[in-house]
Design a protein around this motif. Structure first.
Motif, short mmCIF file in Angstrom:
data_model
loop_
_atom_site.label_atom_id
_atom_site.label_comp_id
_atom_site.label_asym_id
_atom_site.label_seq_id
_atom_site.Cartn_x
_atom_site.Cartn_y
_atom_site.Cartn_z
N GLY A 174 11.29 -8.54 -1.76
CA GLY A 174 12.08 -7.78 -2.62
C GLY A 174 10.51 -6.80 -2.47
N LEU A 175 9.37 -6.83 -2.50
CA LEU A 175 8.61 -5.66 -2.60
C LEU A 175 8.13 -4.45 -2.00
CD1 LEU A 175 5.74 -8.46 -3.78
CD2 LEU A 175 7.17 -7.04 -5.01
N THR A 176 8.00 -3.43 -2.18
CA THR A 176 7.66 -2.28 -1.22
C THR A 176 6.51 -2.32 -0.63
OG1 THR A 176 9.53 -1.05 -2.94
CG2 THR A 176 8.34 0.18 -0.50
N PRO A 177 5.96 -2.47 0.96
CA PRO A 177 4.88 -2.64 1.17
C PRO A 177 3.87 -0.77 1.53
CG PRO A 177 6.47 -2.90 2.92
CD PRO A 177 6.83 -2.57 1.43
N LEU A 178 2.61 -0.87 0.48
CA LEU A 178 2.42 0.60 1.59
C LEU A 178 1.14 0.44 2.03
CD1 LEU A 178 2.51 3.25 -2.51
CD2 LEU A 178 4.17 3.31 0.02
N ASP A 179 1.65 1.53 2.94
CA ASP A 179 0.24 0.73 4.74
C ASP A 179 -0.66 2.26 3.27
OD1 ASP A 179 -1.68 1.59 6.38
OD2 ASP A 179 -0.04 1.51 7.90
N ARG A 180 -1.86 1.47 3.14
CA ARG A 180 -3.22 2.60 2.95
C ARG A 180 -4.15 2.36 3.82
NH1 ARG A 180 -1.67 5.33 -0.79
NH2 ARG A 180 -4.10 5.18 -1.25
N GLY A 181 -3.93 2.03 5.51
CA GLY A 181 -4.35 2.60 6.46
C GLY A 181 -6.01 0.87 6.32
N ALA A 182 -7.03 1.17 6.78
CA ALA A 182 -7.98 0.68 7.23
C ALA A 182 -8.73 -0.27 6.61
CB ALA A 182 -8.85 1.15 8.28
N LEU A 183 -9.44 -1.44 6.52
CA LEU A 183 -9.62 -1.94 5.79
C LEU A 183 -10.17 -1.52 4.38
CD1 LEU A 183 -9.02 -4.84 5.20
CD2 LEU A 183 -11.59 -6.21 6.03
N VAL A 184 -11.32 -0.40 4.79
CA VAL A 184 -12.44 0.55 4.32
C VAL A 184 -11.51 0.83 2.78
CG1 VAL A 184 -13.81 2.55 3.91
CG2 VAL A 184 -12.71 1.61 6.10
N ALA A 185 -10.27 0.88 3.19
CA ALA A 185 -9.38 1.58 1.46
C ALA A 185 -9.34 0.23 0.38
CB ALA A 185 -7.84 1.29 2.00
N ALA A 186 -9.45 -0.77 0.63
CA ALA A 186 -9.56 -2.62 0.54
C ALA A 186 -10.57 -1.88 -1.20
CB ALA A 186 -10.50 -3.42 0.63
N LYS A 187 -11.95 -1.42 -1.02
CA LYS A 187 -11.99 -1.23 -2.15
C LYS A 187 -11.22 -0.85 -3.27
CE LYS A 187 -16.69 -0.16 -4.38
NZ LYS A 187 -17.32 -1.38 -4.37
N GLU A 188 -10.88 0.86 -3.22
CA GLU A 188 -9.62 1.25 -3.91
C GLU A 188 -8.82 0.57 -3.68
OE1 GLU A 188 -7.36 5.12 -2.97
OE2 GLU A 188 -8.87 4.63 -1.35
N ILE A 189 -8.39 -0.20 -3.56
CA ILE A 189 -6.81 -0.71 -3.61
C ILE A 189 -7.75 -1.85 -5.30
CG2 ILE A 189 -5.60 -2.75 -2.80
CD1 ILE A 189 -5.18 -1.32 -0.57
N GLU A 190 -8.83 -2.89 -4.63
CA GLU A 190 -9.01 -3.04 -5.90
C GLU A 190 -9.83 -3.14 -7.01
OE1 GLU A 190 -12.48 -6.02 -4.08
OE2 GLU A 190 -11.03 -6.73 -1.65
#
Lengths: 482, 482, 482
Positions: A174-190
């Motif tokens: 029931g959640l909405t996934p948002l594709d943020r691209g490659a694993l490089v974006a993980a830092k930002e997401i964290e």
């Protein structure tokens, strides 16, 4: 669209549906909450634990196995373990080869480690497809189902298929996934869930400081001064009269500060003769929080409007009006109608209303869903043209408010002028400089600079394929204003 | 989610991250701005230029090579060149085979060329995967980082992998890619940044015309007439009194015009006995800008509300009320309380408040993010049921405002009735016709027509698999209203 | 972004573009409307029908063939047929092998069939790729082009390629496809268009009941009582005075009910000593509609504000103020200024304004596009901290309104206290209990429970890899409040 798993009404439960088996490493709070949610949404859940027989509190229906055994049960392994314990993955590299590892971890501080947890995990288990997800959702929210806030789950990863499979699981919860691209974006997401209104801090501090300064300024002029000289007790003015003086002043100064950095940037560009340089850091930061500054100003303007509209309901105002009328009736004195006063009062109010209306329009267009609907040309039109019109109307409103008593010496108390006169300094400066900048000769130079022309370059060379030459004619119309 | 590349705070810079090498053809303003941005976000950038040694002003850190050399350095080539110069690509077809070409160009006019620039490029270099992107972002915005407006980058292209790689680059720049499908969509994407509120033009012109007409109408009745006959100087009414008469009238007429096309369409359908025909162009266009008409009407209604609420603060009103009271006190005349007047005044105000409240609700549901949350059935319910309720309340508000003096001959000045009487024509017409249309016999026919039934067809034939027969029973409930 | 196919202006028609050929099974209303739209957007359309020669009313330009013939003309087959007739697909399994079947059907009731129509279709034709789409769009909207509501088309399907091809077609029609994952989601998508504000029903019913109760309560006290004892006709109070008493009371009670379930949940958790249990159903449901409760409360608060601001315009109020003044003038009585009254009146108004302002802020942050921009930590901060501050301010506003006459026996009429005193019960209870819950000793236990600790468990065991131990320190800061 409400997902059945969210509102948990028996009518729309899809638990009967067959869903993917998911393995969860780690039996902490987040692992348990996520597992419970997945069980509720029809997934089979296998926990991996170091001590399978000692793990308690796990949701009923979930199996608990050792790490290698659990990993073999599913393609998708959710790693709900703290980064400090990741080193045990080194022993599992073979088992995890080709599997999808979903890193859900968060840190305690922004940029706590040199690389993101997900990238660190990917280095430890090179054969697995690491996907970052779920870290922006709180365990408590998963548990209580009270996801009234953002249901967005940022997902990133280098393997497209792995990412899409995780996104499908996100959707089943029931959640909405948002594709943020490659694993490089993980830092930002964290870093994302650790922020607390980073762009709002400066505008809020600034407005608090302005409020406090003008509050004490008004208290000195309107409460302490009459008390000292006339022994009048005006303390009741603290509740409405003084806020209604402080709020509009703060709003006007903040609104002027929204447009000041644009004017400074234009002067800097004219002075240096090029747009290809970085602005000083303070100017950069200031320009980036103009939207927030404007919204704070709008909040103060809104308060000013309501504080003004309640004036006739106040006991003090009713008492004063009644007293004037009674005195007049007793003295049978005539009170002639002054057309100039009527003009002043009405135009002052009218300018304020129109200014506030445009200000509200600016605020509405800055709502994310509205500003996503307009293109750059439209956005520039609204924010620049309408913005300066708003500033002009609000400044005029304040000037006409002063009216005849503007700068009369009798208005000075302890050499302090009325507070609204101080408030006019910033907006008048901005408007005067802006007026100079839009004069044809200066505007032309500025437009050329913003199209890429440089004062000191030998750009007379024939750069045959300069996109700017032709297509920027269109662009300049909406780029000529900050 | 704020991307580190956007707000350029040292804390969150990810420039240390290893990103893809990108090649940019063209050293104009847009090419330079995009290149600078990419360098800041960790990409390596290679420029392709006709005269590599003569290119100046390029961001430091970027390499400049000839076109074929530059093309070999990267899979992804951004074409920041004007369409007129595309013909040099013919010599590069071999080098560009299998590469991703990103067309970022814009035109000066909507539909300037028969085919879009991106499709033209795809014809020139058939071996390359052409992707359209970045054209909705301004060079100035990339440069200044001041992307407070839409961060959306529309992307389209025929090759899914190429599109996804470009979308990943878009994400690394802190922008939001939006997949718009195949390359056919490029024309639309190229026209997008050239628009300036196309749907708002008609509503704004119409309301401006209405405003001007009613303004002069009121000036004649309220300022010129008293001046001619009583030598009264009422010019101060220009500031508040007359706007507060013009704005509500305009709001009411515009609100009626929102519902008029629906009524006309229903009559047309009843007359023709089918829904399978195109409406005349003017009706089509009118129906498409109903939302904008309604929002403009809401703006005027909002202004009317504030102009009304400030009435007791106005000098003129205070002066007049004081004079009445003083006269009464001097004459010691009694002023009996009139219950009917109290009823009229209170119900007039109350109807207006409720009408405005529902109007605001309609406005809020038309916000893109809110209207995306409701399904068709809910949207129909709000816009049709609540909409007609709003129109009814606002019309009743105006009727009760007239109250007892409605159509009394003394209200005529130079044979002109009060302006609000003119304002009632459109809404009353709409409400009466609508009332006729919802009478059971007519409503039944209309509903059948809107479910696909045709007056003149031989549809008595057994069309065995007509979806409409069964499932439209559900649909008609929300399609029976425009 | 406006798609050319939507606004149908000749300028932007792309009908000249070559698009995919689409086959539509079924010649009912929806099939015809969809086919017409596709023809307008440049697709070739082939209809499949049981009696091709007998099908009438089809859009001109479309071919009509038998089912097997039509199926061979295109890869993509739109099934615009009612579910009851799906059984004829059994004969077509071979022809449809490998084709994309798009199920567009809707049902008449939520959860009408055990499995969704799309899944049923997939069972009948196992060789085809079934995709669910278009069911959320009404035939009438497609026909009239009046898609001012949601343009979102939910798409789901098990085959990624099939899904993406359907999404591309959706985009060419000017609609926005939203990927909802695998075909399991079809049931939810089919239920979606049948909902009518499911989450709003409880809040609206509750507020209607509160309104009616307090309305009659006030009618008894303010209209019937004076009529019985003093023969006063106060009926005109029905229009403004009584609504302006009922609305703020309802708003305050509803606002308290927004925070009551959170307090109850905290008590339950403290009592059971664990968070790992399901709340009773009524509490679950209550917590899920808190946002809607709050928004309804905001609506009533807004009405209260406007009803209050129009007070000085009312005939009754002007008459009463005039009478007081005239009496005073005639009697030449002095009316001394009461500082304590001025303080009470001003602080009462000021508290109300600030409370309303914060309430509006809460409302704005609950807009979907705004709440998507904030992370959990920020959302918690706004909704919990600001929310309780709002409740406190509004309760204080009501308490100060009572002022000196609070609970004086003279205010009782027929033993009924003033209505606002009843209104204070719920908010005061919530605030007192909340105050107890945030006392350090209790708060500490609650925080531990919400981090996964259980009173009765032997969780002293060393669970080495408990994510909660470390990372929940960060989490608890934003999860400690509901």
């Amino acid at each position: 669209m409400e997902n059945p798993c969210m509102n948990a009404l028996p009518l729309t439960m899809t638990s009967s549906q067959k869903q993917v088996t998911v393995c969860i490493f780690g039996t902490g709070d987040f692992g348990r909450s996520l597992g419970l949610k997945m069980l509720q949404c029809g997934h089979a859940v296998v926990y991996g634990s170091r001590n399978p027989q000692m793990s308690s509190l796990l949701p009923s229906g979930a199996e608990v196995l050792s790490y290698p055994e659990a990993a073999q049960k599913s393609d998708i392994i959710i790693v709900a373990i703290h980064r400090d314990h990741y080193n045990f993955f080194i022993d599992l590299t073979e088992v995890l080869n080709g599997k999808i590892l979903v890193d859900v971890s968060n840190n305690l501080k922004i940029n706590q480690y040199p690389e993101s947890n997900a990238e660190y995990l990917a280095q430890l288990v090179p054969g697995a497809h690491v996907v970052k997800a779920f870290n922006t959702i709180s365990a408590w929210a998963l548990q209580s189902g009270a996801l009234d806030a953002s249901r967005q789950v940022f997902v990133c990863g280098n393997d497209t298929n792995a990412k899409h499979r995780v996104m499908d699981i996100v959707r089943t919860l029931g959640l909405t996934p948002l594709d943020r691209g490659a694993l490089v974006a993980a830092k930002e997401i964290e870093n994302y869930p650790l922020q607390l209104f980073p762009m709002w801090r400066f505008p809020l501090c600034l407005s608090a400081m302005l409020c406090i300064f003008f509050f004490f300024y008004c208290v000195i002029r309107d409460i302490i001064y009459p008390y000292v000289y006339k022994k009048e007790d005006n303390t009741f003015r603290l509740a409405i009269s003084i806020p209604n003086r402080v709020f509009p002043i703060t709003a006007l100064v903040l609104l002027a500060l929204v447009y000041l950095p644009g004017v400074i940037a234009a002067i800097l560009q004219l002075y240096r003769g090029t747009k290809y340089f970085r602005f000083p850091d303070w100017l950069d930061h200031w320009m980036l929080c103009r939207k927030q500054l404007g919204l704070v100003a709008l909040g103060f303007a809104f308060l000013h409007v309501i504080y003004t509209l309640v004036i006739p309901i106040r006991y003090y105002v009713r008492w004063r009006l009644r007293n004037i009328t009674v005195t007049q009736a007793i003295n049978k004195k005539d009170d002639p109608f002054s057309i100039s006063l009527a003009w002043l009062s009405d135009s002052y109010v009218s300018l304020g209303i129109l200014g506030f209306f445009l200000f509200l329009l600016l605020g509405i267009t800055s709502l994310p869903s509205v500003s996503n609907m307009v293109n750059w040309r439209e956005f520039r039109f609204v924010q620049s043209k309408l913005g300066y019109l708003t500033l002009t109307l609000c400044t005029a409103h304040t000037l006409v408010y002063g009216g005849k008593r503007f700068l009369t010496p009798s208005a000075l108390r302890w050499y302090l002028p009325s507070a609204y006169i101080l408030a006019l300094i910033a907006p008048c400066t901005v408007l005067v400089v802006k007026f100079i900048l839009i004069m044809p000769c200066i505007d032309k130079t500025l437009t050329r600079i913003r199209q890429g022309w440089e004062k000191n370059s030998k750009s007379s060379k024939p750069l045959l394929f300069r996109k700017s030459d032709v297509s920027n004619k269109a662009e300049c119309t909406w780029a000529s204003e900050i």
